[in-house]
Scaffold this motif. Structure first.
Motif, short mmCIF file in Angstrom:
data_model
loop_
_atom_site.label_atom_id
_atom_site.label_comp_id
_atom_site.label_asym_id
_atom_site.label_seq_id
_atom_site.Cartn_x
_atom_site.Cartn_y
_atom_site.Cartn_z
N HIS A 22 0.95 -1.20 -0.18
CA HIS A 22 0.02 0.06 -0.16
C HIS A 22 0.87 1.28 0.06
N CYS A 23 0.66 1.98 -1.13
CA CYS A 23 1.50 3.14 -1.03
C CYS A 23 0.79 4.59 -1.57
N PRO A 24 0.48 5.28 -0.41
CA PRO A 24 -0.45 6.57 -0.51
C PRO A 24 0.62 7.38 -1.37
N ASP A 25 0.03 8.47 -2.18
CA ASP A 25 0.76 9.31 -2.79
C ASP A 25 1.33 10.42 -1.95
N THR A 26 1.11 10.35 -0.47
CA THR A 26 1.69 11.44 0.25
C THR A 26 3.15 11.09 0.44
N ILE A 27 3.69 9.96 0.22
CA ILE A 27 4.96 9.57 0.04
C ILE A 27 5.85 10.17 -0.99
N TRP A 28 5.22 10.20 -2.15
CA TRP A 28 5.95 10.76 -3.29
C TRP A 28 4.80 10.95 -4.32
#
Length: 333
Positions: A324-330
């Protein structure tokens, strides 16, 4: 053309592993990363490069390459121009991804939209077992998320690799299992390995032979899908894989960033190849652009941060066999 001046910040960051990680011919204890940040004075974008160890693309090389194009970037070079300023490598990956995030913030649209993709979904991702004694790998297979596909590192020692595969299959009778030889075999030993893999219901075999020995696969019966990794560095390699491989493993450090990674995925599909996205053991800042690419992929191997003693915050999450990779990471706007 009126070019807006840019500022480029480069730094080296090192992330140690929980424990040494062994593959065919190598043991790793940390990942050294080139982090690039590009700013227009209002917005900024970040990218991270881990390089490609078997090409000599280490941290010193990446830093030198990025410094070599600093003047062009700070004079206003674009992401499209970057593709011609540097060859495919870890430095170009870090810079390319920094440009993508910068453009997202300038446009007020997330990277996935700029790339013409649908909103990202969680992706089923493999978890990798480093090469070890067969019983230790079986124990490790039992210990990881039972919903996750299992990727197994081999070493090229046929007897030991057979024991590894059999032990892991016994430990995880219902799991999806893929194996990665990291160039450890030759044509003769490969012919002995393949029947064992099929007998143990292995789903795919990654990079069995050395890069440059692809012709040895001509006429070889593939009883399970063969995946090109070291044999598939960039877009230029993709068409040469047809008839010898079934899947291309795209890694942004190999191909020099998300721009070329997306192009490879789309070309591979037109050639009838399946597409896999992998990683060179970076942090969540490396996984996030690869996660965008993963939306186009059939197989996903984005478990790099699971090997690190620490990751970035915020970071990707692994649960129920998915990344799971929310776009708040990048890549957010």
């Amino acid at each position: 053309m009126d070019r807006r001046k840019l500022a480029l910040d480069l730094r080296v960051e090192r992330f140690p592993y929980h424990r040494p990680f062994r593959i065919s011919g190598h043991v790793f204890t940390e990942t050294a990363l080139l982090v690039a940040e590009i700013s227009d004075g209002v917005h900024s974008g970040r990218g991270e490069g881990a390089g490609v160890y078997y090409l000599g693309d280490d941290i010193d090389h990446m830093l030198a390459e990025a410094q070599r194009v600093r003047g062009a970037i700070e004079s206003g070079a674009t992401r499209e121009e970057l593709q011609h300023l540097l060859p495919p490598d870890g430095a170009r990956n870090a810079l390319d991804c920094a440009f993508w995030e910068l453009e997202a913030k300038q446009a007020g649209r997330p990277v996935w939209q700029l790339a013409g993709l649908d909103a990202p979904r969680a992706l089923r991702s493999t978890l990798t077992l480093g090469a070890d004694a067969p019983h230790a790998m079986a124990d490790a297979a039992r210990a990881i998320d039972p919903a996750a596909p299992v990727k197994v590192k081999l070493t090229g020692d046929l007897a030991e690799d057979v024991a590894r595969v059999e032990a892991i299959r016994a430990a995880r009778p219902d799991a999806w299992i893929g194996v990665d030889a990291n160039q450890g075999y030759d044509a003769a030993t490969l012919r002995e390995l393949v029947p064992v893999l099929t007998a143990n219901r292995v789903a795919q075999l990654e990079q069995p032979l050395r890069r440059g020995r692809e012709a040895d696969l001509d006429g070889m019966k593939r009883c399970l899908p063969f995946v090109a990794d070291e044999s598939a560095l960039s877009l230029a390699d993709t068409a040469t894989l047809v008839g010898r491989f079934d899947v291309v493993n795209i890694k942004l450090d190999k191909c020099g960033g998300l721009t070329e990674g997306l192009a490879i995925a789309r070309q591979a599909k037109t050639l009838g190849l399946d597409v896999m996205v992998g990683n060179m053991m970076g942090t969540s800042l490396s996984m996030a652009p690869s996660f965008v690419l993963g939306q186009l992929c059939d197989i996903v191997d984005l478990d790099g941060p699971t090997f690190l003693a620490r990751d970035r915050v915020p970071g990707v999450a692994y649960r129920d066999g998915h990344i799971h990779c929310p776009d708040t990471i990048w890549g957010s706007c």
